[in-house]
Design a protein around this motif. Structure first.
Motif, mmCIF file in Angstrom:
data_model
loop_
_atom_site.group_PDB
_atom_site.id
_atom_site.type_symbol
_atom_site.label_atom_id
_atom_site.label_comp_id
_atom_site.label_asym_id
_atom_site.label_seq_id
_atom_site.Cartn_x
_atom_site.Cartn_y
_atom_site.Cartn_z
ATOM 1 N N GLY A 136 -2.260 16.421 4.710
ATOM 2 C CA GLY A 136 -1.888 15.313 5.471
ATOM 3 C C GLY A 136 -0.483 15.483 5.997
ATOM 4 N N GLY A 137 0.286 16.430 5.519
ATOM 5 C CA GLY A 137 1.547 16.472 5.885
ATOM 6 C C GLY A 137 2.909 16.128 5.310
ATOM 7 N N GLY A 138 2.596 15.327 4.393
ATOM 8 C CA GLY A 138 3.830 14.577 3.824
ATOM 9 C C GLY A 138 4.917 15.647 3.151
ATOM 10 N N LEU A 139 4.624 16.608 2.587
ATOM 11 C CA LEU A 139 5.186 17.660 1.903
ATOM 12 C C LEU A 139 5.840 18.424 2.810
ATOM 13 C CD1 LEU A 139 6.245 19.356 -0.422
ATOM 14 C CD2 LEU A 139 4.112 20.271 -0.932
ATOM 15 N N PHE A 197 0.786 -1.221 0.163
ATOM 16 C CA PHE A 197 0.269 -0.020 0.179
ATOM 17 C C PHE A 197 0.751 1.099 0.002
ATOM 18 C CE2 PHE A 197 -2.476 3.198 2.262
ATOM 19 C CZ PHE A 197 -3.601 3.405 1.354
ATOM 20 N N VAL A 198 0.709 2.239 -1.083
ATOM 21 C CA VAL A 198 1.442 3.237 -1.037
ATOM 22 C C VAL A 198 0.725 4.532 -0.307
ATOM 23 C CG1 VAL A 198 2.609 5.079 -2.697
ATOM 24 C CG2 VAL A 198 2.581 2.449 -3.083
ATOM 25 N N HIS A 199 1.146 4.914 0.832
ATOM 26 C CA HIS A 199 0.307 5.850 1.421
ATOM 27 C C HIS A 199 0.590 7.227 0.739
ATOM 28 C CE1 HIS A 199 -1.534 8.044 4.894
ATOM 29 N NE2 HIS A 199 -1.760 7.157 5.287
ATOM 30 N N PRO A 200 -0.603 8.157 0.878
ATOM 31 C CA PRO A 200 -0.319 9.463 0.364
ATOM 32 C C PRO A 200 0.536 10.390 0.964
ATOM 33 C CG PRO A 200 -2.492 9.238 1.222
ATOM 34 C CD PRO A 200 -1.844 7.890 1.201
ATOM 35 N N PHE A 201 0.814 10.244 2.349
ATOM 36 C CA PHE A 201 1.773 11.005 3.042
ATOM 37 C C PHE A 201 2.350 10.662 4.186
ATOM 38 C CE2 PHE A 201 -2.936 12.109 4.098
ATOM 39 C CZ PHE A 201 -2.866 11.649 5.459
ATOM 40 N N ALA A 247 10.361 20.609 5.569
ATOM 41 C CA ALA A 247 10.862 21.434 6.534
ATOM 42 C C ALA A 247 12.102 20.761 7.090
ATOM 43 C CB ALA A 247 9.821 21.346 7.707
ATOM 44 N N PHE A 248 12.081 19.187 7.218
ATOM 45 C CA PHE A 248 12.941 18.369 7.668
ATOM 46 C C PHE A 248 14.414 18.716 6.910
ATOM 47 C CE2 PHE A 248 15.690 14.697 7.103
ATOM 48 C CZ PHE A 248 15.986 14.606 8.368
ATOM 49 N N THR A 249 14.111 18.713 5.729
ATOM 50 C CA THR A 249 15.309 18.930 4.770
ATOM 51 C C THR A 249 16.076 20.486 4.934
ATOM 52 O OG1 THR A 249 14.343 17.228 3.289
ATOM 53 C CG2 THR A 249 16.187 18.641 2.511
ATOM 54 N N LEU A 250 15.112 21.218 4.905
ATOM 55 C CA LEU A 250 15.637 22.781 4.807
ATOM 56 C C LEU A 250 16.398 22.837 6.091
ATOM 57 C CD1 LEU A 250 12.350 24.465 3.279
ATOM 58 C CD2 LEU A 250 14.782 24.218 2.410
ATOM 59 N N LYS A 251 15.783 22.465 7.094
ATOM 60 C CA LYS A 251 16.423 22.757 8.589
ATOM 61 C C LYS A 251 17.613 22.139 8.469
ATOM 62 C CE LYS A 251 12.931 25.427 10.470
ATOM 63 N NZ LYS A 251 13.311 26.514 11.054
ATOM 64 N N ALA A 303 10.525 11.403 2.593
ATOM 65 C CA ALA A 303 12.044 11.656 1.742
ATOM 66 C C ALA A 303 12.053 12.138 0.657
ATOM 67 C CB ALA A 303 12.829 10.493 2.130
ATOM 68 N N GLY A 304 11.017 11.483 -0.044
ATOM 69 C CA GLY A 304 10.995 11.750 -1.425
ATOM 70 C C GLY A 304 10.442 13.377 -1.760
ATOM 71 N N GLN A 305 9.250 13.521 -0.912
ATOM 72 C CA GLN A 305 9.048 15.186 -1.009
ATOM 73 C C GLN A 305 10.067 16.061 -0.516
ATOM 74 O OE1 GLN A 305 6.704 14.021 -2.467
ATOM 75 N NE2 GLN A 305 4.724 13.282 -1.455
ATOM 76 N N GLY A 306 10.974 15.515 0.290
ATOM 77 C CA GLY A 306 12.064 16.528 0.934
ATOM 78 C C GLY A 306 12.887 16.739 -0.290
ATOM 79 N N THR A 307 13.035 16.119 -1.335
ATOM 80 C CA THR A 307 14.099 16.640 -2.696
ATOM 81 C C THR A 307 13.646 17.812 -3.009
ATOM 82 O OG1 THR A 307 12.492 15.221 -4.051
ATOM 83 C CG2 THR A 307 14.293 13.924 -3.124
ATOM 84 N N ILE A 308 12.326 18.346 -2.820
ATOM 85 C CA ILE A 308 12.111 19.911 -3.147
ATOM 86 C C ILE A 308 13.035 20.559 -2.446
ATOM 87 C CG2 ILE A 308 10.363 21.570 -3.251
ATOM 88 C CD1 ILE A 308 8.344 19.204 -3.500
#
Length: 402
Positions: free
Chosen positions: A178-181, A142-146, A186-190, A153-158
């Motif tokens: 949902g908060g995935g993006l 199952f691929v969860h949307p967020f 935020a994690f990556t930028l910080k 991690a994939g969204q963090g590449t932005i």
């Protein structure tokens, strides 16, 4: 636990499959907001939204055996297309469960990427329940949307791209449902630049993350209809909430009128078609929902998948909200020259008549009278007010509608 290495590895996996999207400076929006405004154009991403980043990274983590069994997801929009496209890129079976009332264009787009689309349930929750049932029956993933670390991690590449494109960025604004993006960004930028401020933006019609932060845990809220349907999530993810609570500086809400006006601004000023959820960060900036000026600000325009049948309604709504379109009715004497007299007054006021409806029968229409329904193209709210006042001064009993 998520690490910066996870995000870096995600970027390596998606090279050649996912676009490195542009970061565009906007002089217009910079002047409006008194900041230096840049737009991260994820509306130009593959499948029309950022969702392909997380779904592709998740699918790339599967073992050979898991790939053979395929993946299952539930979505009525961007996540469906992201999962379908990602599955097609590596040639694995993909099933997407969508509500029966899902727009035909989105169903066809998902099928176009090679996915099996199953229409089940009247609302998303029913589709999700059935998708989880299918996942168990088929022993698929199952691929969860967020709410999944690989998706986050994939969204963090932005975030990696933003830092490379604008190293001295001060603030990043991002939509949140949902908060995935937001969690990944935020994690990556910080990690890369701790001094950056990161804000989430959601619709006031569905303030799920705002309420979660207030109650210090994800809760299910009662939401209203919103033009930002891509972030209309009643309960944020448990994993995403933890990262947002730790790394995000604040979450603000924007109103429906502010979202629709921003969508129109983007279409008219920048020739960018952006969906409601994608317009939320820029709306927060333009309508001063965030407490800063003179900063270098990036607004993440997360997607551009607007249903064709809704585009004209969005434009019309935006025109109404900005005072550039108005309708009104008035009663005139049903005699030769009376309508022409009224039209001359409107012309002198520099309002453009878009349509006229003329009728002699109605609850307020007396014998010898006619009711006229006008649609006018106007300049702004002040112009509408001036038209109203002049017509009243000329003796017309007018009723305006907006």
């Amino acid at each position: 636990m998520l690490t910066l290495q996870d995000v870096l590895q995600a970027r390596e996996k998606m090279k050649g499959t996912v676009h490195h999207t542009p970061l565009e400076h906007s002089q217009t929006f910079s002047q409006f907001s008194q900041n230096e405004v840049y737009m991260k154009l994820e509306n130009l991403q593959k499948t029309g939204s950022f969702k392909v980043r997380g779904s592709f990274n998740k699918i790339m983590t599967l073992s050979e055996e898991e790939r053979k069994r395929g993946v299952v997801a539930a979505s009525a929009g961007n996540h469906a297309q992201g999962v379908a496209y990602s599955s097609a890129m590596i040639g694995i079976p993909c099933t997407i469960v969508m509500p029966k009332g899902a727009p035909l264009s989105k169903v066809q787009a998902t099928q176009g990427y090679g996915a099996e689309v199953v229409l089940h349930g009247d609302v998303f929750d029913e589709s999700l329940e059935y998708a989880l049932q299918l996942q168990k029956e088929r022993e698929a993933t199952f691929v969860h949307p967020f709410d999944d670390l690989a998706v986050i991690a994939g969204q963090g590449t932005i975030g990696l791209e933003i830092i490379e494109q604008l190293p001295d960025v001060d603030v990043v604004l991002c939509p949140v449902g949902g908060g995935g993006l937001l969690a990944g960004l935020a994690f990556t930028l910080k990690q890369l630049k701790p001094s950056i401020q990161v804000y989430g933006v959601e619709s006031s019609a569905c303030p799920g993350m705002t309420e979660a932060l207030r109650q210090k845990k994800p809760v299910t809220i009662v939401s209203a209809d919103t033009i930002a349907d891509g972030i209309a999530v009643k309960k944020p993810g448990g994993i995403t909430y933890q990262y947002i609570e730790k790394y995000v500086d604040g979450v603000v809400c924007v109103e429906e009128t502010e979202i629709s006006r921003t969508m129109l601004y983007l279409l008219e000023r920048n020739k960018l078609l952006v969906e409601g959820s994608g317009a939320c960060p820029l709306a927060a900036l333009l309508y001063h929902k965030v407490p800063f000026k003179g900063k270098k600000v990036v607004a993440v325009l997360s997607g551009g998948n607007v249903d064709v049948t809704l585009i004209s309604r969005i434009i019309e709504r935006g025109l109404v909200e900005s005072g550039r379109f108005v309708t009104f009715t008035t009663i005139i004497s049903d005699k030769p020259g009376q309508l022409n007299k009224l039209l001359r007054i409107i012309a002198e006021l520099e309002a453009n008549v878009m349509s006229i409806h003329h009728q002699r029968i109605g609850a307020k229409v007396l014998p010898g009278q006619a009711e006229i329904h006008f649609s006018l193209e106007t300049k702004n709210q002040d112009h509408i007010h001036r038209v109203h006042q002049v017509l009243i001064n000329e003796g017309y009993d007018v009723e305006f509608f907006q």
